[in-house]
Design an enzyme around this catalytic site. Sequence first.
Site, mmCIF file in Angstrom:
data_model
loop_
_atom_site.group_PDB
_atom_site.id
_atom_site.type_symbol
_atom_site.label_atom_id
_atom_site.label_comp_id
_atom_site.label_asym_id
_atom_site.label_seq_id
_atom_site.Cartn_x
_atom_site.Cartn_y
_atom_site.Cartn_z
ATOM 1 N N CYS A 3 0.870 -1.186 0.000
ATOM 2 C CA CYS A 3 0.000 0.000 0.000
ATOM 3 C C CYS A 3 0.899 1.225 0.000
ATOM 4 O O CYS A 3 2.093 1.111 -0.292
ATOM 5 C CB CYS A 3 -0.988 -0.028 1.171
ATOM 6 S SG CYS A 3 -0.238 0.050 2.807
ATOM 7 N N ARG A 9 -3.206 -0.639 5.520
ATOM 8 C CA ARG A 9 -3.797 -1.729 4.747
ATOM 9 C C ARG A 9 -2.871 -2.921 4.562
ATOM 10 O O ARG A 9 -3.265 -4.071 4.824
ATOM 11 C CB ARG A 9 -4.253 -1.209 3.370
ATOM 12 C CG ARG A 9 -5.401 -0.238 3.453
ATOM 13 C CD ARG A 9 -5.587 0.522 2.154
ATOM 14 N NE ARG A 9 -4.470 1.434 1.893
ATOM 15 C CZ ARG A 9 -4.333 2.176 0.803
ATOM 16 N NH1 ARG A 9 -5.238 2.092 -0.144
ATOM 17 N NH2 ARG A 9 -3.303 2.983 0.667
ATOM 18 N N ASP A 116 -8.180 3.748 1.334
ATOM 19 C CA ASP A 116 -7.206 4.129 2.348
ATOM 20 C C ASP A 116 -7.957 4.591 3.599
ATOM 21 O O ASP A 116 -8.675 5.588 3.557
ATOM 22 C CB ASP A 116 -6.344 5.266 1.787
ATOM 23 C CG ASP A 116 -5.222 5.645 2.722
ATOM 24 O OD1 ASP A 116 -5.257 5.219 3.890
ATOM 25 O OD2 ASP A 116 -4.320 6.366 2.282
HETATM 26 P P1 4NP Z 1 -1.771 2.824 4.146
HETATM 27 O O1 4NP Z 1 -2.384 4.167 4.733
HETATM 28 O O2 4NP Z 1 -1.270 3.165 2.750
HETATM 29 O O3 4NP Z 1 -2.946 1.903 4.110
HETATM 30 O O4 4NP Z 1 -0.679 2.404 5.080
HETATM 31 C C1 4NP Z 1 -1.647 5.358 4.821
HETATM 32 C C2 4NP Z 1 -0.849 5.569 5.917
HETATM 33 C C3 4NP Z 1 -0.148 6.767 6.035
HETATM 34 C C4 4NP Z 1 -0.252 7.720 5.042
HETATM 35 C C5 4NP Z 1 -1.050 7.493 3.929
HETATM 36 C C6 4NP Z 1 -1.736 6.301 3.833
HETATM 37 N N1 4NP Z 1 0.444 8.954 5.164
HETATM 38 O O5 4NP Z 1 0.291 9.799 4.286
HETATM 39 O O6 4NP Z 1 1.188 9.135 6.124
#
Ligand code: 4NP
Length: 145
Positions: A3, A9, A116
């Site tokens: 991800c 995720r 997300d």
């Molecule tokens: P992930 O969610 O891609 O599902 O781990 C996110 C976690 C952090 C961030 C963006 C998406 N961020 O911008 O810090």
Amino acid sequence: MVCLGNICRSPLAEGILQSKLSDKDFYVDSAGTGGYHVGAQPDYRSIAVAKKHGIDISQQTCRKFIEEDFDNFDIIYVMDTNNYSDIIKQARNQSQKDKVKLLLSETSSDKMQVPDPYYDDNGFEHVFELIDTACKVIAAKLTTT
Ligand code: 4NP
């Protein structure tokens, strides 16, 4: 499992798929396309939703996707179309590109992306269910072929 942040995720996807496969036969890992949280534990909300379903993901450590992952893994599942294009851009040849699949393409879901949940406290259960459904299909396929 890939991800953006590797804290919400894909750590869930790693834990869920791992829970359905024998660790003797399969190695499941996760990574992020972005490096913002490298070295961190998964998001506390992902840890909580996994725990609620009997899966411990608290020992995972966030890392960034690296080129060698194309060689070290047979299948690279991505959560959304941004992850897909970010990973495809790093592929050096067609066989590497062929390893990259949207996780939800394994299910009959018409919603092909895992949303997300980072900015949505209520989204984690839904994300768990989407990933869990896809991982059931994947585990069944991997263990019958
Ligand atoms: P992930 O969610 O891609 O599902 O781990 C996110 C976690 C952090 C961030 C963006 C998406 N961020 O911008 O810090």
